[in-house]
Design a protein around this motif. Structure first.
Motif, short mmCIF file in Angstrom:
data_model
loop_
_atom_site.label_atom_id
_atom_site.label_comp_id
_atom_site.label_asym_id
_atom_site.label_seq_id
_atom_site.Cartn_x
_atom_site.Cartn_y
_atom_site.Cartn_z
N LYS A 36 1.11 -1.00 -0.16
CA LYS A 36 0.24 -0.18 0.24
C LYS A 36 1.01 1.22 0.17
O LYS A 36 0.75 1.84 0.91
CB LYS A 36 -0.91 -0.04 1.46
CG LYS A 36 -1.52 -0.94 0.92
CD LYS A 36 -2.80 -0.89 1.95
CE LYS A 36 -4.43 -1.14 1.92
NZ LYS A 36 -5.61 -0.41 3.26
N GLN A 65 5.32 -8.75 -3.99
CA GLN A 65 4.34 -9.66 -3.68
C GLN A 65 3.77 -10.40 -2.82
O GLN A 65 3.72 -11.38 -2.13
CB GLN A 65 3.14 -9.98 -4.65
CG GLN A 65 2.14 -9.90 -4.35
CD GLN A 65 1.20 -9.73 -3.84
OE1 GLN A 65 0.47 -9.05 -3.76
NE2 GLN A 65 1.07 -10.55 -2.37
N GLN A 212 -1.48 -13.85 -11.20
CA GLN A 212 -3.27 -14.16 -10.65
C GLN A 212 -3.01 -15.68 -10.24
O GLN A 212 -3.18 -15.75 -9.08
CB GLN A 212 -4.20 -13.66 -11.46
CG GLN A 212 -4.84 -12.57 -11.59
CD GLN A 212 -3.85 -11.47 -12.78
OE1 GLN A 212 -2.91 -12.19 -13.56
NE2 GLN A 212 -3.55 -10.53 -12.36
N GLN A 238 -4.69 -9.75 1.36
CA GLN A 238 -5.63 -9.43 1.01
C GLN A 238 -5.79 -7.55 0.74
O GLN A 238 -6.45 -7.06 -0.11
CB GLN A 238 -7.02 -9.19 2.21
CG GLN A 238 -8.08 -8.39 1.87
CD GLN A 238 -9.03 -8.61 0.83
OE1 GLN A 238 -9.55 -9.98 0.63
NE2 GLN A 238 -8.99 -7.82 -0.12
N PHE A 242 -2.57 -6.02 -5.72
CA PHE A 242 -3.13 -5.01 -6.72
C PHE A 242 -2.98 -6.26 -7.95
O PHE A 242 -3.69 -5.67 -8.84
CB PHE A 242 -1.69 -3.71 -7.23
CG PHE A 242 -1.79 -2.76 -6.22
CD1 PHE A 242 -2.57 -1.88 -6.28
CD2 PHE A 242 -0.56 -2.91 -5.21
CE1 PHE A 242 -2.45 -1.16 -4.97
CE2 PHE A 242 -0.52 -1.98 -4.39
CZ PHE A 242 -1.49 -1.03 -4.09
N LEU A 244 -4.91 -8.20 -7.98
CA LEU A 244 -6.43 -8.79 -8.12
C LEU A 244 -7.64 -7.82 -8.36
O LEU A 244 -8.82 -7.96 -7.88
CB LEU A 244 -6.70 -9.39 -6.92
CG LEU A 244 -5.63 -10.83 -6.76
CD1 LEU A 244 -6.63 -11.76 -5.63
CD2 LEU A 244 -6.01 -11.84 -7.84
N LEU A 245 -6.95 -6.12 -8.61
CA LEU A 245 -7.92 -5.42 -9.26
C LEU A 245 -8.53 -5.95 -10.44
O LEU A 245 -8.24 -6.61 -11.56
CB LEU A 245 -6.88 -4.32 -9.52
CG LEU A 245 -6.47 -3.73 -7.94
CD1 LEU A 245 -6.11 -2.53 -8.93
CD2 LEU A 245 -7.26 -2.57 -7.37
N ASN A 248 -7.11 -5.93 -13.70
CA ASN A 248 -5.76 -6.39 -13.98
C ASN A 248 -6.04 -8.02 -14.50
O ASN A 248 -6.01 -9.01 -15.17
CB ASN A 248 -4.96 -6.78 -13.02
CG ASN A 248 -4.79 -5.34 -12.67
OD1 ASN A 248 -4.11 -4.31 -13.50
ND2 ASN A 248 -3.94 -5.00 -11.58
N LYS A 284 -10.31 -0.21 -5.39
CA LYS A 284 -10.09 -0.89 -3.36
C LYS A 284 -9.88 -1.96 -4.56
O LYS A 284 -10.44 -3.06 -5.33
CB LYS A 284 -11.07 -0.67 -2.20
CG LYS A 284 -10.65 -1.16 -1.45
CD LYS A 284 -11.58 -0.75 -0.44
CE LYS A 284 -10.66 -1.51 0.37
NZ LYS A 284 -11.68 -1.69 2.24
N ILE A 285 -8.68 -3.37 -3.94
CA ILE A 285 -8.77 -4.46 -3.75
C ILE A 285 -10.27 -5.59 -3.52
O ILE A 285 -10.50 -5.17 -2.50
CB ILE A 285 -7.92 -5.51 -3.66
CG1 ILE A 285 -6.58 -5.26 -4.42
CG2 ILE A 285 -7.76 -6.63 -3.50
CD1 ILE A 285 -5.07 -5.27 -3.21
N ILE A 288 -11.21 -11.06 -1.56
CA ILE A 288 -10.96 -12.19 -2.35
C ILE A 288 -11.21 -13.39 -1.47
O ILE A 288 -11.37 -13.55 -0.60
CB ILE A 288 -9.22 -12.78 -1.89
CG1 ILE A 288 -8.70 -11.14 -2.32
CG2 ILE A 288 -9.09 -14.21 -2.62
CD1 ILE A 288 -7.05 -11.09 -1.81
N ILE A 299 -12.00 -13.18 -6.79
CA ILE A 299 -12.68 -11.90 -6.86
C ILE A 299 -13.72 -12.39 -7.26
O ILE A 299 -13.67 -13.08 -8.58
CB ILE A 299 -12.11 -10.41 -6.95
CG1 ILE A 299 -11.76 -10.53 -8.38
CG2 ILE A 299 -11.25 -10.37 -6.08
CD1 ILE A 299 -11.57 -8.71 -8.95
#
Length: 389
Positions: A36, A65, A212, A238, A242, A244-245, A248, A284-285, A288, A299
């Motif tokens: 973040k 990550q 992913q 969680q 990023f 998992l936006l 993306n 915002k993510i 999950i 998601i």
């Protein structure tokens, strides 16, 4: 070497690279380090407001990550850091010492050696080869004697790979108090079964549209860890994944090698185009689904605010429908998901001033790397230097 000759060659490459570069700057990507980062996200928001037509595609670094859950776990078990190179906890302080010259002891094997195999070992650097050999060795109960005495690099919070290697060295030498054995075993178990295996997965395929899948595989491995470790590491994913936006995931679905996944991605993009435009882009993510059976289900893509990926907006509806009928892939960019681009931009900002000059410098550097042949050693580079330019 003649520095003037090098400077002239660089200037020539910069001049050749810039005119040939596409000036279509509508769709850009912003690479973050997988956490973040408030400064990065504020920059992204300011660009979106100043120029609504310029869409920024937020991507994260896979290597960051991968190390963030490990970092969160180490902080929970051993305490916070004291400086960029030191730790406050007992395990962190022990890792600051060099134990690579000590002999191995009989230690408990952790992990499955079959999951640690990596074919292209010659492409690994010294540090990468060390973590590979220690991972395989700990899973088999003995580290290869050829590598066990290799010197390990110093601790640095920018390189958590070093901390992982030093923790494994600590485990194989037994130079730790008995009261720390439970915590150290938890860390070794996580490094061998999650962190190291995921690291080499990324090393094999370092493209963003695979990220992913990396996260999904990481979650599956974390699910096999003890309850306390699962709680800490999954919470970290969680808030920092990023990749998992929604935009993306849609991009990766359209880039997927699986026909069914590509078709589903294109159908969702066409549905977004034909529906009512989102009032606010989802930044915002979403929550999950850690029990998902496929990375496309991590998601819920039906939530409000899901927008089309910026990199697919140049394709018309007819092109998307044609790809849907024929099964052919769309001509989308294929870019890496590691932070090499960030390093290059930082170097450019230290060398030249103004956006255009930095842009020329970056393009010239990339072109120069493409033109320059690969050499097995620095000595070979010196021998053939005169023929490079």
């Amino acid at each position: 070497m003649d520095k003037c000759k090098i400077d002239r060659a660089k200037a020539k490459v910069n001049a050749d690279a810039y005119p040939n570069h596409s000036k279509n700057m509508e769709n850009l990507c912003i690479d973050v380090d997988g956490r973040k980062d408030k400064d990065t996200l504020l920059y992204k928001e300011s660009v979106d407001k100043k120029n609504p037509k310029k869409n920024l595609h937020t991507i994260g670094c896979s290597l960051h990550q991968n190390e963030l859950p490990f970092r969160a776990l180490f902080k929970h078990l051993d305490g916070t850091t004291k400086s960029p190179t030191t730790f406050s906890g007992p395990l962190g302080k022990l890792c600051a010492n060099d134990y690579h010259n000590l002999p191995q002891i009989a230690f408990s094997a952790v992990g499955n050696p079959l999951e640690c195999e990596f074919e292209d070992k010659d492409s690994l650097s010294s540090d990468q080869r060390l973590i590979y050999e220690y991972t395989v060795g700990i899973s088999r109960g003995k580290v290869d004697p050829r590598f066990v005495s290799w010197k390990i690099g110093p601790l640095n919070q920018a390189r958590w790979l070093m901390l992982a290697i030093r923790l494994m060295c600590l485990w194989t030498r037994g130079t730790y108090p008995h009261n720390l054995s439970t915590k150290l075993h938890s860390l070794i178990n996580f490094i061998v079964n999650v962190y190291a295996i995921c690291w080499f997965d990324i090393k094999k395929h370092n493209k963003f549209h695979h990220q992913q899948m990396y996260i999904y595989n990481m979650i599956q491995r974390i699910q096999k860890q003890p309850t306390e470790i699962k709680k800490i590491t999954l919470k970290n994913i969680q808030f920092n994944a990023f990749a998992l936006l929604p935009e993306n995931i849609l991009f990766s679905m359209v880039k997927s090698d699986e026909l069914e996944v590509r078709e589903e991605g294109i159908k969702r993009i066409l549905t977004i185009r034909r529906g009512e435009p989102a009032k606010k882009r989802l930044k915002k993510i979403p929550m999950i689904n850690f029990k998902a059976l496929h990375w496309t289900n991590l998601i819920d893509l039906s939530v409000n605010g899901v927008c089309e990926p910026p990199l697919t907006q140049d394709f018309s509806d007819s092109e998307l429908e044609s790809s849907l009928l024929t099964g052919e892939k769309l001509d989308l960019p294929d870019f890496p998901d590691v932070e090499r681009a960030v390093k290059l931009v930082t170097e450019a900002s230290q060398c030249v001033y103004s956006f255009e000059a930095r842009h020329r410098h970056i393009l010239g550097k990339v072109l120069c790397q493409q033109l320059r042949p690969a050499f097995s050693s620095k000595g070979s580079y010196l021998e053939h230097f005169d023929s490079l330019y």
